[in-house]
Design an enzyme around this catalytic site. Structure first.
Site, short mmCIF file in Angstrom:
data_model
loop_
_atom_site.label_atom_id
_atom_site.label_comp_id
_atom_site.label_asym_id
_atom_site.label_seq_id
_atom_site.Cartn_x
_atom_site.Cartn_y
_atom_site.Cartn_z
N GLY A 68 1.20 -1.45 0.01
CA GLY A 68 0.08 -0.25 0.47
C GLY A 68 0.42 1.02 -0.09
O GLY A 68 1.95 1.73 -0.59
N ASP A 89 14.01 -1.99 -5.80
CA ASP A 89 13.58 -3.24 -4.93
C ASP A 89 15.11 -4.75 -5.06
O ASP A 89 14.37 -5.22 -5.06
CB ASP A 89 12.92 -3.43 -4.13
CG ASP A 89 12.44 -2.63 -3.15
OD1 ASP A 89 12.62 -1.75 -2.46
OD2 ASP A 89 10.27 -2.60 -3.86
N HIS A 122 4.82 2.13 -7.90
CA HIS A 122 3.22 0.86 -7.76
C HIS A 122 3.09 1.18 -9.45
O HIS A 122 2.15 0.16 -10.20
CB HIS A 122 2.43 0.84 -7.01
CG HIS A 122 2.91 1.08 -5.35
ND1 HIS A 122 2.87 1.80 -4.71
CD2 HIS A 122 3.88 0.17 -5.46
CE1 HIS A 122 4.26 1.73 -3.89
NE2 HIS A 122 4.30 0.41 -3.85
O1 PAF Z 1 8.36 -4.65 -1.84
C1 PAF Z 1 6.90 -4.53 -0.80
O2 PAF Z 1 6.41 -4.32 -1.16
C2 PAF Z 1 6.38 -6.15 -0.46
O3 PAF Z 1 8.41 -6.23 0.45
C3 PAF Z 1 5.81 -7.44 -0.83
C4 PAF Z 1 6.58 -7.34 -2.58
C5 PAF Z 1 4.58 -6.54 -1.56
C6 PAF Z 1 6.22 -8.32 0.20
O4 PAF Z 1 4.87 -8.24 1.73
#
Ligand code: PAF
Length: 284
Positions: free
Chosen positions: A31, A155, A37
């Site tokens: 979130g 990431d 995103h």
């Molecule tokens: O990158 C993230 O937001 C989290 O590490 C994920 C991949 C949703 C796992 O909880």
């Protein structure tokens, strides 16, 4: 857009979609959504018939002293954002639904390669973090079933660990790692950027500036070790703490001593109390 909270219900619904011949793209998130995103959602919409986004702040990937309690949860805003982005399903389970037997022992696979990838960089300072990520992602993928999985390149280590995890488990999941989305001034988009004060936000800009500067210097084949030390000194003038700053092989995440064809520079820094990560890839 359908909002589903029950894992079994989602499993059933997606099974039906696949039976109708629909391909499924999955964007796992915690979130506090931003343009980064959204770029994953756009890619999934382009490449699949159905896009599903999960919003779950996963407790098993936070250490006891980390920011689980203060992690932002702007749910209504997130749902508006996803509706506008034309997402088909949003999966928002409770902690109890995901971990009905309590916060289960995180997944550890003997002989798998991903724990090795999880050791350095963030893994060194966040023990247990990637076991928590691997556990929740495995559970989420078992719920969504066969899909294309979308992850952000910001990431770096998470993408490497999950890509290896799905290979170690012999899944047929295709992992798509999408480029980091940056603010106009270079700051990598992150859910944690909202914690930065105006002064911290300004100082945080040093991270991307120094990473891209180092990339240019590395392409000119200057010494890896010298450049790394110089970059750390420079970064320390702006941020409050450099947790790590490494030049690594992007495949193994092991630090490199001399130039090689493909390298990644990855860092984690504290600006005030906020921990930010960023990286650049170098292809010589
Ligand atoms: O990158 C993230 O937001 C989290 O590490 C994920 C991949 C949703 C796992 O909880």
């Amino acid at each position: 857009m359908k909002l589903v909270r029950d894992p079994e219900k989602l499993q059933r619904m997606l099974r039906e979609e696949r039976a109708r011949g629909k391909s499924v793209g999955f964007v796992p998130t915690m979130g506090a959504l931003h343009e980064g995103h959204l770029s994953l959602v756009r890619a999934s919409n382009r490449e699949n018939d159905i896009t599903i986004v999960s919003i779950f702040v996963n407790p098993t990937q936070f250490g006891p002293k980390e920011d689980l309690a203060r992690y932002p949860r702007p749910t209504r805003r997130d749902l508006d954002f996803l509706r506008a982005a034309k997402v088909d399903f949003v999966f928002m389970p409770s902690v109890e639904a995901m971990y009905p037997k309590g916060l289960a022992e995180p997944l550890k696979l003997k002989n798998a390669k991903w724990p090795r990838l999880a050791k350095g960089l963030c893994g060194k300072f966040r023990p247990g973090h990637f076991c928590g990520v691997a556990t929740v992602v495995t559970k989420l993928l078992n719920i969504t079933g066969l899909c294309r999985l979308y992850l952000g390149a910001k990431d770096l280590q998470q993408a490497a660990v999950i890509s290896q995890l799905v290979r170690d488990l012999d899944t047929d999941i295709q992992v798509r790692v999408m480029p980091t989305v940056r603010e106009k001034d270079g700051l990598a988009m992150s859910s944690r950027n909202r914690f930065l004060s105006t002064d911290e936000r300004r100082r945080a800009l040093a991270i991307s500036r120094i990473l891209f500067g180092l990339k240019r210097e590395l392409l000119r084949k200057r010494s890896v070790a010298t450049l790394r030390l110089r970059a750390i000194q420079e970064l320390k003038k702006s941020v409050d703490r450099v947790q790590y700053f490494e030049i690594v092989d992007p495949g193994t995440l092991v630090p490199v001593k001399k130039h090689q064809k493909k390298m990644a520079v990855a860092t984690a820094c504290f600006v005030g109390k906020t921990r930010l990560i960023d990286n650049v890839i170098i292809r010589a």
